[in-house]
Design a protein around this motif. Structure first.
Motif, PDB file in Angstrom:
ATOM      1  N   PRO A   1      24.562 121.273  19.953  1.00  0.00           N
ATOM      2  CA  PRO A   1      25.988 120.994  19.803  1.00  0.00           C
ATOM      3  C   PRO A   1      26.245 119.820  18.864  1.00  0.00           C
ATOM      4  O   PRO A   1      25.318 119.074  18.533  1.00  0.00           O
ATOM      5  CB  PRO A   1      26.415 120.648  21.233  1.00  0.00           C
ATOM      6  CG  PRO A   1      25.190 120.035  21.826  1.00  0.00           C
ATOM      7  CD  PRO A   1      24.038 120.799  21.250  1.00  0.00           C
ATOM      8  N   LYS A   2      27.460 119.656  18.447  1.00  0.00           N
ATOM      9  CA  LYS A   2      27.818 118.549  17.590  1.00  0.00           C
ATOM     10  C   LYS A   2      27.862 117.258  18.412  1.00  0.00           C
ATOM     11  O   LYS A   2      28.488 117.197  19.474  1.00  0.00           O
ATOM     12  CB  LYS A   2      29.184 118.791  16.924  1.00  0.00           C
ATOM     13  CG  LYS A   2      29.160 119.913  15.891  1.00  0.00           C
ATOM     14  CD  LYS A   2      28.222 119.549  14.730  1.00  0.00           C
ATOM     15  CE  LYS A   2      28.259 120.608  13.640  1.00  0.00           C
ATOM     16  NZ  LYS A   2      27.300 120.298  12.546  1.00  0.00           N
ATOM     17  N   VAL A   3      27.210 116.229  17.897  1.00  0.00           N
ATOM     18  CA  VAL A   3      27.093 114.975  18.630  1.00  0.00           C
ATOM     19  C   VAL A   3      28.248 114.033  18.308  1.00  0.00           C
ATOM     20  O   VAL A   3      28.679 113.245  19.160  1.00  0.00           O
ATOM     21  CB  VAL A   3      25.743 114.301  18.300  1.00  0.00           C
ATOM     22  CG1 VAL A   3      25.673 112.884  18.854  1.00  0.00           C
ATOM     23  CG2 VAL A   3      24.589 115.143  18.831  1.00  0.00           C
TER      24      VAL A   3
ATOM     25  N   ALA B   1      30.474 107.812  20.800  1.00  0.00           N
ATOM     26  CA  ALA B   1      30.931 106.574  21.426  1.00  0.00           C
ATOM     27  C   ALA B   1      30.664 106.580  22.926  1.00  0.00           C
ATOM     28  O   ALA B   1      30.215 105.571  23.505  1.00  0.00           O
ATOM     29  CB  ALA B   1      32.419 106.365  21.158  1.00  0.00           C
ATOM     30  N   ALA B   2      30.893 107.711  23.564  1.00  0.00           N
ATOM     31  CA  ALA B   2      30.644 107.819  25.003  1.00  0.00           C
ATOM     32  C   ALA B   2      29.151 107.676  25.303  1.00  0.00           C
ATOM     33  O   ALA B   2      28.770 107.057  26.310  1.00  0.00           O
ATOM     34  CB  ALA B   2      31.162 109.151  25.538  1.00  0.00           C
ATOM     35  N   MET B   3      28.322 108.230  24.427  1.00  0.00           N
ATOM     36  CA  MET B   3      26.876 108.121  24.613  1.00  0.00           C
ATOM     37  C   MET B   3      26.408 106.678  24.503  1.00  0.00           C
ATOM     38  O   MET B   3      25.635 106.190  25.332  1.00  0.00           O
ATOM     39  CB  MET B   3      26.147 108.987  23.577  1.00  0.00           C
ATOM     40  CG  MET B   3      26.318 110.471  23.768  1.00  0.00           C
ATOM     41  SD  MET B   3      25.469 111.384  22.440  1.00  0.00           S
ATOM     42  CE  MET B   3      25.854 113.083  22.905  1.00  0.00           C
ATOM     43  N   ALA B   4      26.889 105.987  23.481  1.00  0.00           N
ATOM     44  CA  ALA B   4      26.489 104.590  23.301  1.00  0.00           C
ATOM     45  C   ALA B   4      26.949 103.745  24.484  1.00  0.00           C
ATOM     46  O   ALA B   4      26.213 102.864  24.968  1.00  0.00           O
ATOM     47  CB  ALA B   4      27.065 104.044  22.001  1.00  0.00           C
ATOM     48  N   ALA B   5      28.153 104.009  24.966  1.00  0.00           N
ATOM     49  CA  ALA B   5      28.671 103.260  26.106  1.00  0.00           C
ATOM     50  C   ALA B   5      27.837 103.517  27.349  1.00  0.00           C
ATOM     51  O   ALA B   5      27.553 102.589  28.130  1.00  0.00           O
ATOM     52  CB  ALA B   5      30.132 103.627  26.361  1.00  0.00           C
TER      53      ALA B   5
ATOM     54  N   ARG C   1      24.627  96.578  20.843  1.00  0.00           N
ATOM     55  CA  ARG C   1      23.169  96.602  20.731  1.00  0.00           C
ATOM     56  C   ARG C   1      22.618  98.025  20.864  1.00  0.00           C
ATOM     57  O   ARG C   1      21.405  98.223  20.942  1.00  0.00           O
ATOM     58  CB  ARG C   1      22.534  95.696  21.789  1.00  0.00           C
ATOM     59  CG  ARG C   1      22.855  94.228  21.596  1.00  0.00           C
ATOM     60  CD  ARG C   1      22.219  93.349  22.660  1.00  0.00           C
ATOM     61  NE  ARG C   1      22.544  91.944  22.455  1.00  0.00           N
ATOM     62  CZ  ARG C   1      21.857  91.110  21.669  1.00  0.00           C
ATOM     63  NH1 ARG C   1      20.797  91.562  21.016  1.00  0.00           N
ATOM     64  NH2 ARG C   1      22.223  89.851  21.532  1.00  0.00           N
ATOM     65  N   VAL C   2      23.502  99.014  20.898  1.00  0.00           N
ATOM     66  CA  VAL C   2      23.108 100.415  21.066  1.00  0.00           C
ATOM     67  C   VAL C   2      23.589 101.225  19.872  1.00  0.00           C
ATOM     68  O   VAL C   2      24.778 101.207  19.530  1.00  0.00           O
ATOM     69  CB  VAL C   2      23.698 101.019  22.359  1.00  0.00           C
ATOM     70  CG1 VAL C   2      23.313 102.494  22.486  1.00  0.00           C
ATOM     71  CG2 VAL C   2      23.227 100.240  23.581  1.00  0.00           C
ATOM     72  N   SER C   3      22.659 101.933  19.244  1.00  0.00           N
ATOM     73  CA  SER C   3      22.997 102.835  18.136  1.00  0.00           C
ATOM     74  C   SER C   3      22.629 104.264  18.524  1.00  0.00           C
ATOM     75  O   SER C   3      21.509 104.516  18.982  1.00  0.00           O
ATOM     76  CB  SER C   3      22.240 102.426  16.869  1.00  0.00           C
ATOM     77  OG  SER C   3      22.364 103.420  15.866  1.00  0.00           O
ATOM     78  N   VAL C   4      23.573 105.170  18.369  1.00  0.00           N
ATOM     79  CA  VAL C   4      23.324 106.599  18.601  1.00  0.00           C
ATOM     80  C   VAL C   4      23.704 107.338  17.326  1.00  0.00           C
ATOM     81  O   VAL C   4      24.832 107.203  16.837  1.00  0.00           O
ATOM     82  CB  VAL C   4      24.123 107.137  19.800  1.00  0.00           C
ATOM     83  CG1 VAL C   4      23.905 108.648  19.940  1.00  0.00           C
ATOM     84  CG2 VAL C   4      23.721 106.426  21.088  1.00  0.00           C
TER      85      VAL C   4
END
Length: 383
Positions: A328-330, A335-339, A351-354
């Motif tokens: 699927p398209k990320v 933003a929700a993933m990084a959070a 401090r989080v990069s996705v």
């Protein structure tokens, strides 16, 4: 093969140290001495279980030292160190133990290399002793004068952990009940076991006096160091709906196949963090052969890895995750993933990069057969 257990002996009173507080509970760089020791074994992939032997009066102090560490319940020690070791060994009966490492609680600088050498030696020997060669010239004195010079060739300083095949050292301790020998290697020697020598470490010092603790504090007062490692994982698609990616359920017409929830991104990141602290891989901590992890939420794996960093007195500096797939398209969920990753790790979101990429239609991800992920993690650890 049975389990490898570290038995940390911490029941002593440390009379040479001075004061009312036993030396293993003194502060060393913001953590108790004993916590440094326990964490070194609890985060080591060569060690399956850790148990401490403590003085019955020290349970409250021990609970502070061991808080949050994956260790067994402590057991009370005896009147002497030898009694304490025997009681600790007896407590391990029935736990399917094949190798035991007996270590002094006041040796907080034990390193993974020494642990690994002792464990490996037990594959072919009944007992293993880490040592360092005697470097100084030795003199024998008499009546305040030098009597002679002692040949230091083949002389060594013994350290811990001293490693043994469990059944044999348990029997050896039972056989010398009532005697007082200098260490567990001496107990093994009395039982006729051959003790092989392995390389120890000059840093693996035992804190015996208050001056030793001050020197140890100076070692920890340095700037520390940043360590980085990478992780990689792959999962194929199967029938279902929605994929867990970075702790977020992303809508899709298929799901990822795995023993857990198959969050390929969190698996890669977990391995990266474990690699940065040399604590093995995700399969060691959460084996897919163990039914209790079937369908488990992968955020628990990542949180465990983060707790091991904390156990070593470290902190996570930053992490970077790249998800590799056509679908699927990320982007809409980045933003929700990084959070969510920041929340699991207890760090700020900056401090989080996705990131996400495709393989331009090439390979299994290009054929939309599954998803791959790679991750990098940097952690700060005290020296």
């Amino acid at each position: 093969m049975g389990k490898t257990v570290a038995l940390v002996v911490a029941a002593g009173r440390g009379r040479r140290f001075g004061g009312d507080l036993p030396k293993q509970y003194h502060d060393l760089a913001g953590r108790m001495v004993l916590r440094h020791t326990l964490a070194a074994f609890a985060t080591n992939p060569e060690v399956d279980m850790v148990r401490a032997v403590i003085h019955p009066d020290d349970r409250q102090l021990y609970d502070i030292a061991a808080a949050g560490l994956p260790v067994l319940e402590p057991v009370p020690g005896g009147a002497s160190r030898q009694d304490s070791v025997r009681l600790g060994l007896e407590s391990l009966a029935g736990l399917d133990v094949s190798k035991v490492l007996i270590h002094d609680g006041a040796r907080p600088f034990i390193d993974a290399g020494t642990i690994g050498r002792v464990v490996a030696a037990l594959d072919s020997h009944a007992a293993a002793l880490p040592v360092v060669p005697v470097a100084d010239t030795l003199k024998r004195g008499k009546d305040g004068f030098v009597a002679d010079t002692v040949d230091r060739d083949q002389l060594f300083r013994a350290q811990t952990p001293q490693g043994f095949r469990f059944a044999e050292i348990l029997a050896a301790h039972a056989a010398v009940l009532g005697e007082e020998l200098t260490d567990d290697a001496a107990v093994a020697e009395r039982a006729g076991l051959k003790v092989t020598l392995v390389a120890g470490s000059e840093d693996n010092v035992k804190l015996t006096t208050a001056a030793d603790l001050e020197r140890a504090r100076r070692l920890f007062e340095g700037p520390g160091e940043v360590r980085s490692a990478s992780g990689y994982d792959v999962h194929c698609f199967e029938d279902g709906s929605g994929c867990w990616l970075c702790g977020v359920l992303v809508p899709h017409d298929r799901k990822l196949k795995g023993h857990s929830d198959a969050d390929v991104a969190l698996h890669a990141l977990t391995d990266a963090i474990l690699g940065a602290i040399a604590a093995g891989d995700i399969g060691h901590h959460f084996p897919p052969s163990d039914a209790k992890w079937k369908g488990a939420e992968s955020w628990r794996f990542l949180a465990h890895a983060a707790s091991l960093v904390t156990a070593k007195g470290g902190r996570i500096v930053n992490v970077d995750v790249t998800i590799i797939c056509e679908r699927p398209k990320v982007g809409p969920h980045r933003a929700a993933m990084a959070a969510r990753v920041a929340e699991i790790l207890g760090i700020s979101q900056d401090r989080v990069s996705v990131k996400a990429t495709t393989t331009e239609g090439l390979g299994f991800t290009g054929r939309k057969e599954g998803i791959a992920a790679q991750a990098m993690a940097s952690v700060w650890l005290p020296r």
